[in-house]
Design a protein around this motif. Sequence first.
Motif, PDB file in Angstrom:
ATOM      1  N   PHE A 195      25.008  56.628  24.882  1.00 44.43           N
ATOM      2  CA  PHE A 195      25.030  57.508  25.973  1.00 44.43           C
ATOM      3  C   PHE A 195      25.883  56.978  27.005  1.00 44.43           C
ATOM      4  O   PHE A 195      25.966  55.591  27.216  1.00 44.43           O
ATOM      5  CB  PHE A 195      23.595  57.774  26.627  1.00 44.43           C
ATOM      6  CG  PHE A 195      22.730  58.483  25.462  1.00 44.43           C
ATOM      7  CD1 PHE A 195      22.831  59.682  25.307  1.00 44.43           C
ATOM      8  CD2 PHE A 195      21.534  57.988  24.801  1.00 44.43           C
ATOM      9  CE1 PHE A 195      22.254  60.533  24.191  1.00 44.43           C
ATOM     10  CE2 PHE A 195      20.901  58.642  24.120  1.00 44.43           C
ATOM     11  CZ  PHE A 195      21.377  60.130  23.526  1.00 44.43           C
ATOM     12  N   GLY A 197      25.473  55.798  30.019  1.00 44.47           N
ATOM     13  CA  GLY A 197      24.405  55.359  30.907  1.00 44.47           C
ATOM     14  C   GLY A 197      24.322  53.518  30.504  1.00 44.47           C
ATOM     15  O   GLY A 197      25.157  53.317  29.769  1.00 44.47           O
ATOM     16  N   ALA A 255      24.772  62.733  30.403  1.00 44.22           N
ATOM     17  CA  ALA A 255      23.212  62.864  30.646  1.00 44.22           C
ATOM     18  C   ALA A 255      22.986  64.312  30.207  1.00 44.22           C
ATOM     19  O   ALA A 255      21.986  64.316  29.443  1.00 44.22           O
ATOM     20  CB  ALA A 255      23.173  62.748  31.957  1.00 44.22           C
ATOM     21  N   LYS A 259      20.232  65.275  27.403  1.00 43.08           N
ATOM     22  CA  LYS A 259      18.924  65.755  27.655  1.00 43.08           C
ATOM     23  C   LYS A 259      18.901  67.476  26.948  1.00 43.08           C
ATOM     24  O   LYS A 259      17.743  67.760  26.489  1.00 43.08           O
ATOM     25  CB  LYS A 259      18.836  66.337  29.095  1.00 43.08           C
ATOM     26  CG  LYS A 259      18.720  65.065  30.080  1.00 43.08           C
ATOM     27  CD  LYS A 259      18.855  65.412  31.720  1.00 43.08           C
ATOM     28  CE  LYS A 259      18.567  63.948  32.304  1.00 43.08           C
ATOM     29  NZ  LYS A 259      18.734  64.379  33.620  1.00 43.08           N
ATOM     30  N   LEU A 283      16.132  58.000  28.152  1.00 42.28           N
ATOM     31  CA  LEU A 283      16.941  58.558  28.807  1.00 42.28           C
ATOM     32  C   LEU A 283      17.014  58.313  30.412  1.00 42.28           C
ATOM     33  O   LEU A 283      17.978  57.968  31.330  1.00 42.28           O
ATOM     34  CB  LEU A 283      17.150  60.285  28.694  1.00 42.28           C
ATOM     35  CG  LEU A 283      17.459  60.768  27.332  1.00 42.28           C
ATOM     36  CD1 LEU A 283      17.631  62.209  27.240  1.00 42.28           C
ATOM     37  CD2 LEU A 283      18.934  59.736  26.795  1.00 42.28           C
ATOM     38  N   PHE A 287      19.778  56.501  32.491  1.00 40.42           N
ATOM     39  CA  PHE A 287      20.604  57.120  33.444  1.00 40.42           C
ATOM     40  C   PHE A 287      20.055  57.027  35.144  1.00 40.42           C
ATOM     41  O   PHE A 287      20.976  57.124  35.966  1.00 40.42           O
ATOM     42  CB  PHE A 287      20.837  58.614  33.183  1.00 40.42           C
ATOM     43  CG  PHE A 287      21.356  58.975  31.996  1.00 40.42           C
ATOM     44  CD1 PHE A 287      22.756  58.984  31.766  1.00 40.42           C
ATOM     45  CD2 PHE A 287      20.735  59.566  30.909  1.00 40.42           C
ATOM     46  CE1 PHE A 287      23.501  58.955  30.638  1.00 40.42           C
ATOM     47  CE2 PHE A 287      21.600  59.684  29.765  1.00 40.42           C
ATOM     48  CZ  PHE A 287      22.946  59.597  29.667  1.00 40.42           C
ATOM     49  N   ASN A 288      18.761  56.800  35.128  1.00 38.56           N
ATOM     50  CA  ASN A 288      18.231  56.502  36.434  1.00 38.56           C
ATOM     51  C   ASN A 288      17.748  55.142  36.899  1.00 38.56           C
ATOM     52  O   ASN A 288      17.139  54.965  38.026  1.00 38.56           O
ATOM     53  CB  ASN A 288      17.012  57.405  36.453  1.00 38.56           C
ATOM     54  CG  ASN A 288      17.569  59.092  36.251  1.00 38.56           C
ATOM     55  OD1 ASN A 288      18.587  59.491  36.862  1.00 38.56           O
ATOM     56  ND2 ASN A 288      16.604  59.787  35.722  1.00 38.56           N
TER      57      ASN A 288
END
Length: 326
Positions: A195, A197, A255, A259, A283, A287-288
């Motif tokens: 990913f 991220g 992202a 998702k 995830l 990503f966060n």
Amino acid sequence: MKVALTGASGHLGAAILQELNKRDIPVRILLRNSDTRSCDGLKAEIVSGDILDPEALKKLMTGCDMAIHCAALISINGDPTGLMYRTNVDGTSVVIETALQSGIKRCIHISSIHAFQQKPSLEVLDENRIPIDEKGFAYERSKLEGQQIALLANKKGMEVLVIHPTSIVGPYDHKPSLMGQVLIDLYKGRLPFIFDGGFDFSDSRDVAQAIVNSLTMGRPGEAYLLAGKWHSLKHLTAILSKTSGKKINIIALPAFAAKAGLPIVKMLAALQKKEPLYTEEALDALFNGNRCISSSKASNELRYTIRPFDETIRDTFQWFRIKNYL
């Protein structure tokens, strides 16, 4: 000084055991099963048992001055059986109570960076950031509740410090860990994609050094963040490719694509009766997760140092190769 250590068979626990041996600090460890790889060739007294067993913990801690509570269960897929809560919360309660009864003077409790709110993810996250709330994932909530239990012991005559590492990579990853398995799978070409991220990565050896330092440094009742630097999985893959000499070409999904694939991943996991390839929790962290975590406090008070990420990946790869994981 003699140290009681829980979680010695895990990645961080194994690194702590190495550091204790380097400093010739006597240590007694708790092992839940017959996996002794983390202590092979090292000096350590072994006690068999579980952190939910007060008698085993009493054997572990009797005659020790300090304790490092490293045992925990990590999950990126909730807590469907309740085992994570029993381990991270109930287990911590039994460890702390036994430590108090055994006369342990100082206990180092290992929590997680995920006990803190990660957003805003581009603003500095330090020890003053607010903790996770009831909307947090099961793992995050369990780590927060566990550390709250541990810190209460400061009012009962025992010194407790809480350590918050970020995503740990590095040698001594015997099981291996989730991130260690990602490195192995990347090298072997087992992953269909990654990913776009990343994580804040800390080296297992740097974290272990600071934790052992905290046996005699740092202030009771305080929290300390042990971070490294945020790196994307694409950057990690590039370093691994260079280090290993093997060209690793892999697609990095954004992202929205990750998702969108969640329902399919969940369905396949249910049909195959396996853990899902990735989850909502994974995830969210990718990503966060915060990209500006500060370890200034630990640097000043625990002499925490951060080695270059390239060195961490190189040494981890070489360790896996020597141990025949590759």
